[in-house]
Design a protein around this motif. Sequence first.
Motif, PDB file in Angstrom:
ATOM      1  N   ARG B  13       0.744  -1.137  -0.062  1.00 36.65           N
ATOM      2  CA  ARG B  13       0.065  -0.040   0.236  1.00 36.65           C
ATOM      3  C   ARG B  13       0.876   1.427  -0.131  1.00 36.65           C
ATOM      4  O   ARG B  13       0.430   2.173  -0.608  1.00 36.65           O
ATOM      5  N   ALA B  14       1.844   1.089   0.589  1.00 38.57           N
ATOM      6  CA  ALA B  14       2.904   2.170   0.736  1.00 38.57           C
ATOM      7  C   ALA B  14       3.420   2.909  -0.490  1.00 38.57           C
ATOM      8  O   ALA B  14       3.641   4.036  -0.727  1.00 38.57           O
ATOM      9  N   LEU B  15       3.606   2.053  -1.452  1.00 36.03           N
ATOM     10  CA  LEU B  15       4.056   2.590  -2.554  1.00 36.03           C
ATOM     11  C   LEU B  15       3.267   3.647  -3.593  1.00 36.03           C
ATOM     12  O   LEU B  15       3.834   4.523  -3.668  1.00 36.03           O
ATOM     13  N   PRO B  16       2.026   2.913  -3.574  1.00 37.60           N
ATOM     14  CA  PRO B  16       0.845   3.759  -4.428  1.00 37.60           C
ATOM     15  C   PRO B  16       0.970   5.040  -3.547  1.00 37.60           C
ATOM     16  O   PRO B  16       0.878   6.158  -4.172  1.00 37.60           O
ATOM     17  N   GLU B  17       0.872   5.221  -2.312  1.00 31.75           N
ATOM     18  CA  GLU B  17       0.829   6.179  -1.519  1.00 31.75           C
ATOM     19  C   GLU B  17       2.119   7.368  -1.919  1.00 31.75           C
ATOM     20  O   GLU B  17       1.819   8.444  -1.845  1.00 31.75           O
ATOM     21  N   ALA B  18       3.318   6.621  -1.835  1.00 29.12           N
ATOM     22  CA  ALA B  18       4.380   7.579  -2.055  1.00 29.12           C
ATOM     23  C   ALA B  18       4.281   8.194  -3.352  1.00 29.12           C
ATOM     24  O   ALA B  18       4.781   9.401  -3.549  1.00 29.12           O
ATOM     25  N   VAL B  19       4.031   7.236  -4.333  1.00 34.48           N
ATOM     26  CA  VAL B  19       3.893   7.958  -5.561  1.00 34.48           C
ATOM     27  C   VAL B  19       2.853   8.817  -5.965  1.00 34.48           C
ATOM     28  O   VAL B  19       3.013   9.631  -6.613  1.00 34.48           O
ATOM     29  N   ALA B  20       1.687   8.700  -5.143  1.00 35.84           N
ATOM     30  CA  ALA B  20       0.695   9.853  -5.321  1.00 35.84           C
ATOM     31  C   ALA B  20       1.288  10.950  -4.452  1.00 35.84           C
ATOM     32  O   ALA B  20       0.864  12.102  -5.057  1.00 35.84           O
ATOM     33  N   ALA B  21       1.690  11.024  -3.566  1.00 37.16           N
ATOM     34  CA  ALA B  21       2.402  12.109  -2.834  1.00 37.16           C
ATOM     35  C   ALA B  21       3.509  12.778  -3.839  1.00 37.16           C
ATOM     36  O   ALA B  21       3.231  14.108  -3.918  1.00 37.16           O
ATOM     37  N   ARG B 233       0.400  21.481  -2.250  1.00 34.45           N
ATOM     38  CA  ARG B 233       1.640  21.021  -2.878  1.00 34.45           C
ATOM     39  C   ARG B 233       2.689  20.455  -1.662  1.00 34.45           C
ATOM     40  O   ARG B 233       3.274  19.658  -1.738  1.00 34.45           O
ATOM     41  N   LEU B 234       2.671  21.750  -0.964  1.00 31.41           N
ATOM     42  CA  LEU B 234       3.534  21.777   0.149  1.00 31.41           C
ATOM     43  C   LEU B 234       3.232  20.354   1.153  1.00 31.41           C
ATOM     44  O   LEU B 234       4.120  19.693   1.556  1.00 31.41           O
ATOM     45  N   GLU B 235       1.980  20.295   1.295  1.00 29.63           N
ATOM     46  CA  GLU B 235       1.542  18.961   2.137  1.00 29.63           C
ATOM     47  C   GLU B 235       2.059  17.726   1.531  1.00 29.63           C
ATOM     48  O   GLU B 235       2.671  16.975   2.101  1.00 29.63           O
ATOM     49  N   ALA B 236       1.735  17.725   0.375  1.00 33.74           N
ATOM     50  CA  ALA B 236       2.156  16.386  -0.632  1.00 33.74           C
ATOM     51  C   ALA B 236       3.603  16.127  -0.365  1.00 33.74           C
ATOM     52  O   ALA B 236       4.040  15.044  -0.350  1.00 33.74           O
ATOM     53  N   ALA B 237       4.299  17.230  -0.520  1.00 33.64           N
ATOM     54  CA  ALA B 237       5.758  17.167  -0.442  1.00 33.64           C
ATOM     55  C   ALA B 237       6.363  16.704   0.989  1.00 33.64           C
ATOM     56  O   ALA B 237       7.209  15.906   1.021  1.00 33.64           O
ATOM     57  N   LEU B 238       5.659  17.064   1.983  1.00 38.32           N
ATOM     58  CA  LEU B 238       5.780  16.490   3.396  1.00 38.32           C
ATOM     59  C   LEU B 238       5.711  15.223   3.525  1.00 38.32           C
ATOM     60  O   LEU B 238       6.127  14.302   4.121  1.00 38.32           O
ATOM     61  N   GLU B 239       4.577  14.851   2.908  1.00 37.75           N
ATOM     62  CA  GLU B 239       3.957  13.636   2.978  1.00 37.75           C
ATOM     63  C   GLU B 239       4.955  12.424   2.420  1.00 37.75           C
ATOM     64  O   GLU B 239       5.242  11.427   2.721  1.00 37.75           O
TER      65      GLU B 239
END
Lengths: 434, 420
Positions: B13-21, B233-239
């Motif tokens: 699950r982590a990979l799709p999350e990382a890619v999405a972020a 975008r900033l939130e995504a970068a932190l994620e």
Amino acid sequence: MLGVKASYLLPADCAQRLVAELQGALDSCADQQRQLERSLRVSRRLLQVWEPTRTPSPVPETKEEDSSPACTPSSQDLEELELLTQALEKAVRVRKGVSNAGQRDRTPSLTSKATTSGTTASAHPQAPSRTGSRALGARPTKGIRRATASAKDYPECRLQTRGDKTQVRTQDQAAGYGPGLRDQAPSSVGHATELFTLKEKGTLLQLPVAFRKAASRNSRLWAQLSSTQTNDSTDATRATKTQFLHKLQMASGCSSHRPCATEVEAHAQSLRKACTLLRRHVQKELAAAPTDWMQEYRCLLTLEGLQTIVGQCLHRIQALQAAVTEQPPGVCLAEKPTQVSSVCEGEVDSSWSPELLLYSNTKELQTLATLKLRVAMLEQQIHLEKVLMAELLPLINTQEPGRPPWLALCRVTYSLLCEGGEQFLTVLRDDPAD
Amino acid sequence: MGRRRSRVEGAARALPEAVAALSRSLPAGPSPEIFRRAKFDRPEAAPVLWQLLLRVLSPLAANNTWTDLAPEAQARVVKSALGSRGYPRSVLLQFPDGSSQGSRELLLALSWLLAQGPLLEQLLAQTRVQVGDQLPQCEALTSPGPLACLVATKSPVDLRLVEWLMGKLRFRWRCLILSQREQCTLLSKIHLYTQGCHSQQSLGHLSVAETEMLRDPESSQQLLHALESENARLEAALEWRRCELVFWQWMDTVLDACSPETPAVTSQPTALPMISEGGLGELESVRQELLALQEELREVAEPRRAAWESRVGGLGQGPEWSNSRKALREVVERELADLQGSWKLCSTPAQPQRPHRLVRSKDGAPRRQGLQAAEVIRTLSAKEDCLKKALHQLQCQCQQELARLAGTLPGLIWVLPPGH
């Protein structure tokens, strides 16, 4: 006097390079000017009388100064303008009743939600050309605005007064003209009660809540981004990244780090500087005439020391050249110019939150900004000087000397290269026949 | 066992999350699906990745200058930018322009850029919403972008055109300074008049953008919208930072997948065009000069050393003698170290690279935290002096060269302008 009337024709390739360089410099200046002009326009408008409903009077942007000024519209512009004026006048006639009814509402009691949402919605009349809307004057534009003033939009962006619900009314119209007020004829301003300037009421302004929230969230996020940069990034991630980079490098057949273009350029610049300073130092040392053994010994040591430094510089150049052409360099590029690392690695500049730059008065701000511009201009000038040197000096060497075109070339070269183009020298022929 | 399984599922699950972020934090937010397709080298992923790389590699592309480029031209820009940054894989650099193949190579290039440094942060900083007021950004003046216009002059040009252009440039410099002065006056007025309006105590007053926002509701909407999307975008970068590890593990498998098919291109000395034009040429010319200097020094120093040695032989060698020699050596060493330090001074950046916000401090108020203008003025003045000297030196060099040329011609009298 000679050579004044004679002109010199630059060879095509040289001319192309020179003109391209100069045009590039001119373009970048024009760009900067345009940006500045844009912010000037905004700032000037802010210091004028605020009439929330009034569409900002458009000022033509400075494009190329050479092009004809914007105040002479083309015939097509004039035609469009004529059509627009007719349409607007008709609109004014049709909407006269509506506007009379709505007039009371337009009084900007700055706290009244209904009023502000009404006034803010005023669709900016988009004239087909800037000249057009300017030539129209304020009267017809007003009619349009009243017509559209009923739409309700942007309720959250209203002006709020601080504390009590003071209504901002400028009783005396003349008092409304702040120091920044420009080309706004009194006749074009309709109602005295709507006016105020930043100077008088600036301190009563308050930012909308939604914006305040977004802005503080924004600065918090940036701060977070800066802090995790150094702390949170786990070792595991770093190790995996490094491993990935290493693997990629190995898979592409070269194991050494290849410096990037900016890195090489920065190295080259710092070495150029070093070379110039070294040469100057050597000349100074050779010009000195030692009088006792102490001075003599000191001079000898200096010369030998300089020799060593030159050797080190040469070594660095060789290592760089080798690294660029992908031959495994014998020497590691340990010494790096400081500003490069931020370009190529970015690790240095780890803080992304803006820092406060505090100034105390207008003069200080002017000095600061002017200095910053001057430094940039000097850099530009030095660059151009080098380009001109590289192009013009060889020409003088290859031309047949003494003839009028050659003299013209010398004269211009002297002016451009030694005087920054501001002064000329005079050439006289000392003719023995006279 | 069950625990292990859930761990595996967690990783899956982590990979799709990382890619999405990652996708959300990148400009133009490409679909996460693109990354998966690129792993399998699917052609449909290529165009998006070319565009993304273009956006990432050239700040200019952000303002739509380059996004209208034809795919071939886009590919050329990307390849040259990657090359100039030292991208090691030549497979990508050798792709024919405009081909839709190689989405996996493009993914590798993007990951390489990500791994090299704080790419996301830099991209965010480039397009950052400017709420505060700043000093003029003069980068454009010093670096005339790669798209410097080529003037089509096929015929010889009168030298006076060059003079005229130079004059025009000087005029523009003057205009810029004047406009800048006016802007500073206005800025300082706006700051003064809105003193105490800002909700943030440390700022005190409003900036132009904030004041303009209050005056013009439309710009207020735009600014708010821009801030909100930047926040996202900033939130995504932190994620992304929190979960990027799994992405790098995945990239490792991507690299494995493509290594056998594309054998390493062995040590072809490929000096890249952008380096060889600018930096390398300069390097070579400096090298030549240094070689000449070295030769000159050798010719002078060697006989002096020999003469010195023969003289020293006759002198006494008491402790006093060796002490004074040691002292001299130290003095010279220090002098030379200073000399070496001096050429590093001019290359240090003039102003803080960090973003800043101009704040007018209230009269009589206690010193607040932040950079003081006086300090920056000092740094800039030093830099200005340094540059002035460098320019003057170049001018003197030219003068000497011209004087030498003029000296070879008898019968001509050169009258220098006043001041010489």
